[in-house]
Design an enzyme around this catalytic site. Structure first.
Site, PDB file in Angstrom:
ATOM      1  N   CYS A   2      36.548  35.902  40.600  1.00  0.00           N
ATOM      2  CA  CYS A   2      36.377  34.618  41.177  1.00  0.00           C
ATOM      3  C   CYS A   2      36.871  33.342  40.550  1.00  0.00           C
ATOM      4  O   CYS A   2      36.721  33.421  39.253  1.00  0.00           O
ATOM      5  CB  CYS A   2      34.953  34.058  41.736  1.00  0.00           C
ATOM      6  N   ARG A  27      42.226  35.828  40.143  1.00  0.00           N
ATOM      7  CA  ARG A  27      40.952  36.485  39.790  1.00  0.00           C
ATOM      8  C   ARG A  27      39.882  36.855  41.042  1.00  0.00           C
ATOM      9  O   ARG A  27      38.743  37.258  40.818  1.00  0.00           O
ATOM     10  CB  ARG A  27      40.092  34.959  39.359  1.00  0.00           C
ATOM     11  N   TRP A  76      35.984  37.089  44.602  1.00  0.00           N
ATOM     12  CA  TRP A  76      36.285  38.597  44.634  1.00  0.00           C
ATOM     13  C   TRP A  76      34.786  38.995  45.019  1.00  0.00           C
ATOM     14  O   TRP A  76      33.637  38.700  44.055  1.00  0.00           O
ATOM     15  CB  TRP A  76      36.545  38.884  42.970  1.00  0.00           C
ATOM     16  N   ASN A 102      31.201  31.346  39.963  1.00  0.00           N
ATOM     17  CA  ASN A 102      31.630  32.522  39.418  1.00  0.00           C
ATOM     18  C   ASN A 102      30.871  33.113  38.760  1.00  0.00           C
ATOM     19  O   ASN A 102      30.179  32.590  37.476  1.00  0.00           O
ATOM     20  CB  ASN A 102      33.078  32.168  38.784  1.00  0.00           C
ATOM     21  N   GLY A 103      30.357  34.482  39.048  1.00  0.00           N
ATOM     22  CA  GLY A 103      29.343  35.064  38.293  1.00  0.00           C
ATOM     23  C   GLY A 103      28.371  35.890  39.229  1.00  0.00           C
ATOM     24  O   GLY A 103      28.549  36.046  40.035  1.00  0.00           O
ATOM     25  N   GLU A 506      45.870  56.696  31.618  1.00  0.00           N
ATOM     26  CA  GLU A 506      46.309  55.444  32.072  1.00  0.00           C
ATOM     27  C   GLU A 506      47.412  55.604  33.150  1.00  0.00           C
ATOM     28  O   GLU A 506      47.414  54.724  34.043  1.00  0.00           O
ATOM     29  CB  GLU A 506      47.309  54.524  30.773  1.00  0.00           C
ATOM     30  N   LYS A 510      46.826  53.961  36.894  1.00  0.00           N
ATOM     31  CA  LYS A 510      47.967  53.027  37.384  1.00  0.00           C
ATOM     32  C   LYS A 510      48.004  53.541  38.821  1.00  0.00           C
ATOM     33  O   LYS A 510      48.138  52.788  39.989  1.00  0.00           O
ATOM     34  CB  LYS A 510      49.376  53.345  36.634  1.00  0.00           C
ATOM     35  N   GLU A 513      44.935  52.789  41.202  1.00  0.00           N
ATOM     36  CA  GLU A 513      44.676  51.250  41.415  1.00  0.00           C
ATOM     37  C   GLU A 513      45.752  50.561  42.353  1.00  0.00           C
ATOM     38  O   GLU A 513      45.323  49.823  43.008  1.00  0.00           O
ATOM     39  CB  GLU A 513      44.272  50.634  40.029  1.00  0.00           C
ATOM     40  N   HIS A 529      38.275  74.111  31.914  1.00  0.00           N
ATOM     41  CA  HIS A 529      36.755  73.902  31.994  1.00  0.00           C
ATOM     42  C   HIS A 529      36.267  73.403  33.171  1.00  0.00           C
ATOM     43  O   HIS A 529      35.168  72.963  33.180  1.00  0.00           O
ATOM     44  CB  HIS A 529      36.238  73.217  30.788  1.00  0.00           C
ATOM     45  N   LYS A 626      42.340  40.478  38.539  1.00  0.00           N
ATOM     46  CA  LYS A 626      43.222  40.537  37.297  1.00  0.00           C
ATOM     47  C   LYS A 626      42.145  40.257  35.813  1.00  0.00           C
ATOM     48  O   LYS A 626      42.477  40.617  34.956  1.00  0.00           O
ATOM     49  CB  LYS A 626      44.223  39.309  37.278  1.00  0.00           C
TER      50      LYS A 626
HETATM   51  O1  M6R Z   1      41.774  41.688  30.720  1.00  0.00           O
HETATM   52  P1  M6R Z   1      41.261  42.970  30.338  1.00  0.00           P
HETATM   53  O2  M6R Z   1      42.262  43.611  29.490  1.00  0.00           O
HETATM   54  O3  M6R Z   1      39.942  42.879  29.620  1.00  0.00           O
HETATM   55  O4  M6R Z   1      41.069  43.720  31.504  1.00  0.00           O
HETATM   56  C1  M6R Z   1      40.353  45.155  31.493  1.00  0.00           C
HETATM   57  C2  M6R Z   1      40.569  45.782  33.006  1.00  0.00           C
HETATM   58  O5  M6R Z   1      39.551  44.986  33.918  1.00  0.00           O
HETATM   59  C3  M6R Z   1      42.091  46.077  33.336  1.00  0.00           C
HETATM   60  O6  M6R Z   1      42.620  46.683  32.322  1.00  0.00           O
HETATM   61  C4  M6R Z   1      41.961  47.033  34.716  1.00  0.00           C
HETATM   62  O7  M6R Z   1      41.669  48.036  34.349  1.00  0.00           O
HETATM   63  C5  M6R Z   1      43.297  46.704  35.097  1.00  0.00           C
HETATM   64  N1  M6R Z   1      43.332  46.550  36.660  1.00  0.00           N
HETATM   65  C6  M6R Z   1      44.307  47.523  34.718  1.00  0.00           C
HETATM   66  O8  M6R Z   1      45.498  47.650  35.182  1.00  0.00           O
END
Ligand code: M6R
Length: 631
Positions: A2, A27, A76, A102-103, A506, A510, A513, A529, A626
Site C-alpha cells: 500500500c 506498492r 494491496w 499502510n500496515g 529464481e 519468475k 509470478e 526423492h 513491488k
Molecule cells: O524489495 P525486496 O528485494 O526485499 O523484495 C523481496 C521480494 O518481495 C521480491 O523479490 C519478490 O519476490 C519479487 N516479486 C520477485 O520478483
C-alpha cells in the site's frame, strides 16, 4: 505494501495526491482512493475506485475539488477483497475523520467487536476501519473537556488511539474539526515528510515527493507528526517534541521511459549489460601502482578480518541472490554462511554466535520481514556485553535512502537504477554482483583463494557487459518462439545444482509470478526423492547444466527426467553431453563461478515471453506489489 500520500498547504491537493499515487502504484494496485477537505464546505470529499489507479483518475477527471488538505491511498489487499468498500480512505460514521493506512492492525477484530457493541457501523472488511471510528470516539471524549478544536486536538486523539493498536502502520488522518491540518504516524511502515514550496507532502516513499521537493524529513519509528501550512511538529512515543534538521534527497525524480519495449520488464532485462557496466565502473578500481583490479567497498580491512561467519536475511528473489552469495562466500571465500527467509528468522533465529556478520538483502529496502529480522538481530546483539557478539551489519539494497539504508552505514548500493516491473530482474542481477564483490573481498582478506584465482574471477566479471548483451541478442527471439510452444503448460520444473540451484529457484519464481503457471525449482539431485512423480510429457523440465563440479550429475538427473517423457530444455553451453536436451538455450562456455549471472538471462526472457504471449499484465502481475511492507 500500500502506498499513502498526504498533503497540506496552499495548492490544490487533488493533483498533488494523484501525482503522488502514480509514483506509489508499485506498492499495490488493488484499489485507490483520495479524500480532500473541501475548503468552502469544510466537509470531506472522498472518491475511491476498485483496481488500478487509472480507474480513480477516470472517476475524478471531471471533478474539481477545492481543497488544499488531502490524503490518498493505493492498496494491496490484506484484510478484505479488492472491492470499493474496502478501498481507503476509510471514514468514521460522522463523516468527519478520514484515514489511510499502510500496515496491518493485528488486534482489529477485538477493537471492532467493542466498537460494534457501542453502535458503530462498519462499512468495510478491513482492519483499518477501526482507526477512524476510534479517533472520532477520542475526539468526542476530548470535546467534553472543552478543548479547542484544532490540529493539536487531533494529534492528542490519534496518539491515544495508536497506543491501543497492535501491529504495524503508517497513517495519515484528516479531521474536519481542523481543516488545514494533517496528522501522520508510523510504526514499522515507512513514512517520509517532504518540505515543499507552499506545501508539506508525506508519502510512503520518496518518488512520490521528488517532483515537489528535495528536502525531506523521514519520520522515525513510533513518531507522530502534526502538519499544517505553517509548520510541522514531530513527537516521539514519549510525547517529547523532536527537533531535527531536514535532509536532502539524493535521488532525483527519474522519468523512466519504456523506450521501444512492450513492457518495463523486458526493458529491465535488457538493462542488465549496463547494470554490469555501472557496477564494474563503481566497484572495481585499479591500483595505480600495481595495476591490480580491486573491489572498492567502503569498509576497512579490519571489518572483514573480524568476521568468522555470516547470516543473510532476505525474501523472494533477494533470497535467491543471497543463496548464490552464500555459495560464493562459503565455497570461494571459505566463510561459513547461512541464508534465512527473513520471515522465519524473525521468529526463530539461530542461537547467537560471536563475530557474525548479518547481511540484509532487499532491493526496495522496505520489505517488512527483512527490516524486522535486521531490527531483531540488532536488538538481541546490542544487549550482549561481550564485544564479540555485537551487531555487524551490511545492507545490500537498490535504495540507500530506504529503511534498511538508515539502519547501517555499511551499505552496498547495487546501483541498478529504478526497476518498475514488479518482477525483479536487473536488481537480482545487481544483487548477485554485490555478492561476487563481497566474496572476492573476503577471499582476499582471509587468504582463502590464490591471487591467481581471484584475478581470474575479477577478469571474468569484466567480460559480463558484453557477454550479457550477446546473450540477449541470441535469446530474445528464440525464447519468444519457445514461449509459443509452452505458453499453455500447467507445470514446469526447474533443475539446478550447486551454485545454480538458486537460479533454478529464481527461474521458477519468475515464471510463476508473471505467467501464473505453476513452477517449482529443485536441486537436480532431489528429483528422484519425490518431484519425479510429477513428470510426464506435459511437464517441461528446464535444467541448468554448466560444465564444472556437478555437470555430469546434472546431465544424469536430466536423463532421469527424459526417461519419464518430460520435454527437456537445457540452459547450457553447446558441449558434449548437452545433446540430450530437446531444446537448448545456449550460453557461452564460462567459468562455473560466474555462470549464475548468465544462466538467469534466458530464463528471465522465457518467463517474460510466456507471460506476454498469455496476454498478461507483465509489469503489474495480479496480487503482487513491488515493495512488501506488511509481514
Ligand atoms: O524489495 P525486496 O528485494 O526485499 O523484495 C523481496 C521480494 O518481495 C521480491 O523479490 C519478490 O519476490 C519479487 N516479486 C520477485 O520478483
Amino acid at each position: 505494501m500500500c502506498g499513502i500520500v498526504a498533503v497540506t498547504g496552499y495548492k490544490r491537493a487533488m493533483p498533488l495526491l494523484i501525482n503522488g499515487l502514480k509514483k506509489l502504484e508499485y506498492r499495490g494496485y488493488d484499489s485507490a482512493g483520495i479524500a480532500v477537505i473541501n475548503s468552502e464546505t469544510k466537509k470531506i470529499i472522498c472518491n475511491k475506485a476498485e483496481g488500478k489507479l487509472k480507474n480513480l483518475i477516470n472517476n475524478v477527471s471531471n471533478i474539481d475539488i477545492k481543497g488544499t488538505v488531502g490524503i490518498g491511498h493505493t492498496r494491496w489487499a490484506t484484510h478484505g477483497k479488492p472491492e470499493v468498500k474496502n478501498a481507503h480512505p476509510h471514514i468514521d460514521n460522522s463523516g468527519k475523520v478520514a484515514v489511510v493506512q499502510n500496515g496491518i492492525i493485528e488486534n482489529y477484530q477485538e477493537l471492532k467487536i467493542k466498537l460494534e457493541k457501542e453502535g458503530i457501523i462498519f462499512n468495510s472488511d478491513t482492519d483499518t476501519e477501526v482507526i477512524p471510528h476510534l479517533i472520532q470516539k477520542e475526539l468526542h471524549a476530548l470535546s467534553q473537556l472543552e478543548l479547542e478544536s484544532n490540529g493539536s486536538t487531533l494529534l492528542v486523539a490519534v496518539r491515544n488511539v495508536i497506543s491501543d493498536l497492535e501491529g504495524s502502520y503508517a497513517l495519515a488522518i484528516l479531521w474536519t474539526g481542523a481543516p488545514d491540518s494533517l496528522v501522520v504516524a508510523r510504526r514499522q511502515a515507512p513514512l517520509i515528510i517532504g518540505i515543499g514550496e507552499g506545501e508539506f507532502i508525506c508519502a510512503s516513499d520518496t518518488p512520490a515527493i521528488a517532483n515537489l521537493t528535495k528536502i525531506i524529513l523521514p519520520l522515525e519509528d513510533e513518531e507522530i507528526a502534526l502538519l499544517n501550512p505553517l509548520g510541522i511538529e514531530i513527537y516521539n512515543s514519549n510525547n517529547e517534541r523532536q527537533f531535527r534538521n531536514p535532509i536532502s534527497l539524493q535521488t532525483s525524480e527519474q522519468v523512466i521511459d519504456k523506450m521501444s519495449f512492450r513492457h518495463y520488464m523486458l526493458k529491465e532485462i535488457y538493462d542488465q549489460p549496463e547494470t554490469a557496466k555501472n557496477w564494474l565502473d563503481k566497484f572495481l578500481i585499479k591500483d595505480s601502482d600495481t595495476g591490480q583490479l580491486n573491489i572498492n567497498y567502503n569498509f576497512d580491512t579490519k571489518f572483514f578480518e573480524s568476521i568468522e561467519r555470516i547470516e543473510i536475511v532476505a525474501c523472494g528473489t533477494s533470497k535467491h541472490a543471497a543463496m548464490v552469495g552464500s555459495f560464493l562466500l562459503e565455497q570461494f571465500a571459505g566463510i561459513p554462511t547461512n541464508v534465512f527467509y527473513a520471515s522465519e528468522f524473525r521468529y526463530s533465529p539461530p542461537p547467537l554466535l560471536p563475530n557474525t556478520l548479518t547481511i540484509g538483502v532487499t532491493q526496495s529496502g522496505e520489505t517488512a520481514d527483512t527490516i524486522a529480522a535486521i531490527n531483531m538481530e540488532i536488538q538481541r546483539r546490542s544487549s550482549m556485553s561481550d564485544e564479540k557478539y555485537k551487531p555487524n551489519l551490511i545492507a545490500i539494497t537498490n535504495r540507500v535512502e530506504s529503511s534498511i539504508g538508515r539502519k547501517t552505514s555499511n551499505i552496498i548500493d547495487i546501483c541498478a537504477g529504478i526497476e518498475i516491473g514488479v518482477a525483479a530482474t536487473k536488481t537480482f542481477f545487481a544483487q548477485l554482483l554485490s555478492f561476487y564483490g563481497l566474496a572476492i573481498k573476503f577471499a582476499q582478506v582471509k587468504g582463502s583463494q590464490s591471487e591467481k584465482n581471484i584475478n581470474q574471477l575479477i577478469s571474468e566479471l569484466t567480460n559480463l557487459p558484453l557477454l550479457v548483451e550477446q546473450l540477449l541478442e541470441k535469446h530474445n527471439h528464440s525464447a519468444e518462439k519457445l514461449a509459443h510452444d509452452f505458453f499453455n503448460v500447467k507445470d514446469v520444473i526447474f533443475l539446478g545444482r550447486g551454485i545454480n540451484y538458486p537460479i533454478a529457484l529464481e527461474g521458477a519464481l519468475k515464471l510463476k509470478e508473471i505467467s501464473y503457471i505453476h513452477a517449482a525449482g529443485y536441486p537436480a539431485g532431489e528429483m528422484k526423492h519425490g518431484p519425479i512423480a510429477l513428470l510426464d510429457k506435459k511437464v517441461p523440465v528446464i535444467s541448468i547444466a554448466i560444465p564444472g563440479e556437478v555437470f555430469d550429475k546434472v546431465i544424469s538427473n536430466a536423463q532421469e527426467a527424459k526417461a519419464r517423457d518430460a520435454f527437456l530444455i537445457g540452459v547450457a553451453p553447446e558441449c558434449n553431453g548437452t545433446e540430450i536436451f530437446d531444446h537448448l538455450m545456449p550460453i557461452p562456455s564460462i567459468n562455473e563461478w560466474i555462470s549464475p549471472l548468465l544462466a538467469i538471462v534466458p530464463l528471465q526472457l522465457l518467463s517474460y515471453h510466456i507471460a506476454a504471449h498469455r496476454g498478461l499484465d507483465v509489469d503489474q502481475p495480479r496480487n503482487l506489489a513491488k515493495s512488501v511492507t506488511v509481514e
